[in-house]
Design a protein around this motif. Sequence first.
Motif, mmCIF file in Angstrom:
data_model
loop_
_atom_site.group_PDB
_atom_site.id
_atom_site.type_symbol
_atom_site.label_atom_id
_atom_site.label_comp_id
_atom_site.label_asym_id
_atom_site.label_seq_id
_atom_site.Cartn_x
_atom_site.Cartn_y
_atom_site.Cartn_z
ATOM 1 N N PRO A 1 0.805 -1.232 0.000
ATOM 2 C CA PRO A 1 0.000 0.000 0.000
ATOM 3 C C PRO A 1 0.828 1.268 0.000
ATOM 4 N N GLU A 2 2.085 1.167 0.497
ATOM 5 C CA GLU A 2 2.954 2.358 0.517
ATOM 6 C C GLU A 2 3.309 2.836 -0.880
ATOM 7 N N ASP A 3 3.122 1.981 -1.885
ATOM 8 C CA ASP A 3 3.411 2.367 -3.267
ATOM 9 C C ASP A 3 2.187 2.937 -3.979
ATOM 10 N N GLY A 4 1.060 2.990 -3.281
ATOM 11 C CA GLY A 4 -0.157 3.527 -3.896
ATOM 12 C C GLY A 4 -0.110 5.035 -4.034
ATOM 13 N N PRO A 5 -1.073 5.626 -4.724
ATOM 14 C CA PRO A 5 -1.108 7.087 -4.888
ATOM 15 C C PRO A 5 -1.204 7.776 -3.529
ATOM 16 N N LYS A 6 -0.451 8.851 -3.367
ATOM 17 C CA LYS A 6 -0.506 9.626 -2.127
ATOM 18 C C LYS A 6 -1.682 10.600 -2.134
ATOM 19 N N ILE A 7 -2.163 10.925 -3.340
ATOM 20 C CA ILE A 7 -3.341 11.791 -3.488
ATOM 21 C C ILE A 7 -4.364 11.037 -4.321
ATOM 22 N N THR A 8 -5.542 10.845 -3.774
ATOM 23 C CA THR A 8 -6.572 10.071 -4.483
ATOM 24 C C THR A 8 -7.863 10.849 -4.703
ATOM 25 N N ASP A 9 -7.945 12.045 -4.136
ATOM 26 C CA ASP A 9 -9.233 12.753 -4.162
ATOM 27 C C ASP A 9 -9.154 14.164 -4.739
ATOM 28 N N PHE A 10 -8.075 14.486 -5.441
ATOM 29 C CA PHE A 10 -7.963 15.810 -6.044
ATOM 30 C C PHE A 10 -8.752 15.830 -7.356
ATOM 31 N N ASN A 11 -9.918 16.427 -7.316
ATOM 32 C CA ASN A 11 -10.779 16.537 -8.496
ATOM 33 C C ASN A 11 -11.347 17.948 -8.563
ATOM 34 N N ILE A 12 -11.259 18.554 -9.739
ATOM 35 C CA ILE A 12 -11.745 19.914 -9.956
ATOM 36 C C ILE A 12 -12.778 19.872 -11.079
ATOM 37 N N TRP A 13 -13.912 20.513 -10.862
ATOM 38 C CA TRP A 13 -14.971 20.463 -11.876
ATOM 39 C C TRP A 13 -15.820 21.728 -11.838
ATOM 40 N N ASN A 14 -16.616 21.893 -12.905
ATOM 41 C CA ASN A 14 -17.699 22.883 -12.920
ATOM 42 C C ASN A 14 -18.838 22.305 -13.748
ATOM 43 N N ASP A 15 -19.779 23.134 -14.138
ATOM 44 C CA ASP A 15 -20.954 22.629 -14.862
ATOM 45 C C ASP A 15 -20.596 22.047 -16.223
ATOM 46 N N GLN A 16 -19.429 22.432 -16.769
ATOM 47 C CA GLN A 16 -19.020 21.933 -18.083
ATOM 48 C C GLN A 16 -18.300 20.589 -18.022
ATOM 49 N N GLY A 17 -17.921 20.148 -16.807
ATOM 50 C CA GLY A 17 -17.246 18.859 -16.695
ATOM 51 C C GLY A 17 -16.034 18.890 -15.789
ATOM 52 N N ASP A 18 -15.141 17.913 -15.990
ATOM 53 C CA ASP A 18 -13.953 17.760 -15.153
ATOM 54 C C ASP A 18 -12.791 18.596 -15.698
ATOM 55 N N PHE A 19 -12.155 19.367 -14.821
ATOM 56 C CA PHE A 19 -11.051 20.233 -15.236
ATOM 57 C C PHE A 19 -9.792 19.960 -14.418
ATOM 58 N N THR A 20 -9.693 18.765 -13.861
ATOM 59 C CA THR A 20 -8.545 18.441 -13.001
ATOM 60 C C THR A 20 -7.232 18.575 -13.751
ATOM 61 N N LYS A 21 -7.141 17.977 -14.932
ATOM 62 C CA LYS A 21 -5.878 17.995 -15.678
ATOM 63 C C LYS A 21 -5.493 19.395 -16.126
ATOM 64 N N GLU A 22 -6.503 20.246 -16.364
ATOM 65 C CA GLU A 22 -6.210 21.621 -16.791
ATOM 66 C C GLU A 22 -5.464 22.398 -15.706
ATOM 67 N N MET A 23 -5.640 22.001 -14.454
ATOM 68 C CA MET A 23 -4.955 22.695 -13.360
ATOM 69 C C MET A 23 -3.451 22.478 -13.409
ATOM 70 N N PHE A 24 -3.012 21.473 -14.172
ATOM 71 C CA PHE A 24 -1.590 21.144 -14.234
ATOM 72 C C PHE A 24 -0.908 21.714 -15.475
ATOM 73 N N LEU A 25 -1.618 22.526 -16.236
ATOM 74 C CA LEU A 25 -1.053 23.099 -17.464
ATOM 75 C C LEU A 25 -0.518 24.503 -17.193
ATOM 76 N N GLY A 26 0.757 24.686 -17.416
ATOM 77 C CA GLY A 26 1.350 26.015 -17.256
ATOM 78 C C GLY A 26 1.345 26.484 -15.803
ATOM 79 N N ASN A 27 1.254 27.804 -15.654
ATOM 80 C CA ASN A 27 1.280 28.422 -14.332
ATOM 81 C C ASN A 27 -0.144 28.762 -13.888
ATOM 82 N N ARG A 28 -0.529 28.235 -12.745
ATOM 83 C CA ARG A 28 -1.890 28.456 -12.244
ATOM 84 C C ARG A 28 -1.822 28.963 -10.801
#
Length: 371
Positions: free
Chosen positions: A238-265
């Motif tokens: 289990p120590e090799d599992g993901p340390k973050i499992t619940d980071f999800n960002i969304w709005n009415d248009q859908g999921d934007f989690t990956k967009e938070m990792f693009l460029g400088n935010r």
Amino acid sequence: MVLRLLSRFAWIVVGGLFIFSGLIKLNDPVGTAIKLEEYFEVFSTDFSSVFLSFKPFALYLSIFLSTLEVVLGVALLVRWRLKTVLWLLFFLILFFTFLTFYSAYYNKVTDCGCFGDAIKLTPWESFTKDIILLMLILVLLFTQRHLLSLGQMNRGVTGAIVLVALIFSVTVSVYAYQHEPFLDFRAYRVGANIPKLMKPSAPLRYQYVMEKAGVESIFQSYPTDTTYKFKKMVPLNPEDGPKITDFNIWNDQGDFTKEMFLGNRLLILVKDVSKADQESFKEINALLAGLEKNQSPKVVPVVITSSSSQEFDVFRHEVNLSAPYFFADATVLKTMIRSNPGLLLFKNGIVVGKWHYNDIPDLPEVQNLVK
């Protein structure tokens, strides 16, 4: 001779452990308060709703209990009012032992928060730790004469040391509350690569608990015999599992989690609009205006909240906050930062800056961090 050595061993271990545990909690009083709120909610369901009345005082109780641990640990080491201190330690650890046993036996609070986010213990590990401490304190209660034989310091000197420990503890906790923890042990600390922490560091391996004719069997690979009934999967690493499992960002248009990792935010986190510090948005708005005028390097501001869209729409007009907003789980936002509002600066998904609302950065500081 053996009793004397055992007594002095217990003296150092108990005193040192209480000081360490208290300081870890004082480093993050808000995190300890969140853990206390979990206990109050559990007890309100299992025992009485009166426990919910303690929730507004969770922060004060957090500071009080953490300070008490440090002060009692210091008092024990300098042997100030030894008999009284030992009995206070006994009843305190008895209380903690009940909490950890209840959590472990009924699987209620899966992390007691004994050492904050620095050292994670399972409920049964926490209970075992408290049982050992309880036995060591009992040793001290019955062998305290061996500690007194070490030679007593002047009572005025020991009292002054305990007073300094009290003042130091309260000062540290208040400062940590008004800013961010001195030491950040959370997954969202500065330098953390969030996308990487959301993935396992190695392939996860499992063993399968199956049942057949009332007998449980464990397999390293899923059995092909269909007469076995699946019970559960147990991770082997289990120590090799993901340390973050619940980071999800969304709005009415859908999921934007990956967009938070693009460029400088620049993430402006507003957990609960009803409790947010509105005065701090003057500085935040000034920073956003500067980012809009100075596009090199480009930093995209986004607001993330756990409040409803209706509540946030009213709030953003009240504080004149003009930036696109998204939603996240309240627990995630509490983990990311201890202030409301708070700021996180991402550079390609890596946390390069983190600020309490009392420490809003200026434009040059933000730009220097993403160059």
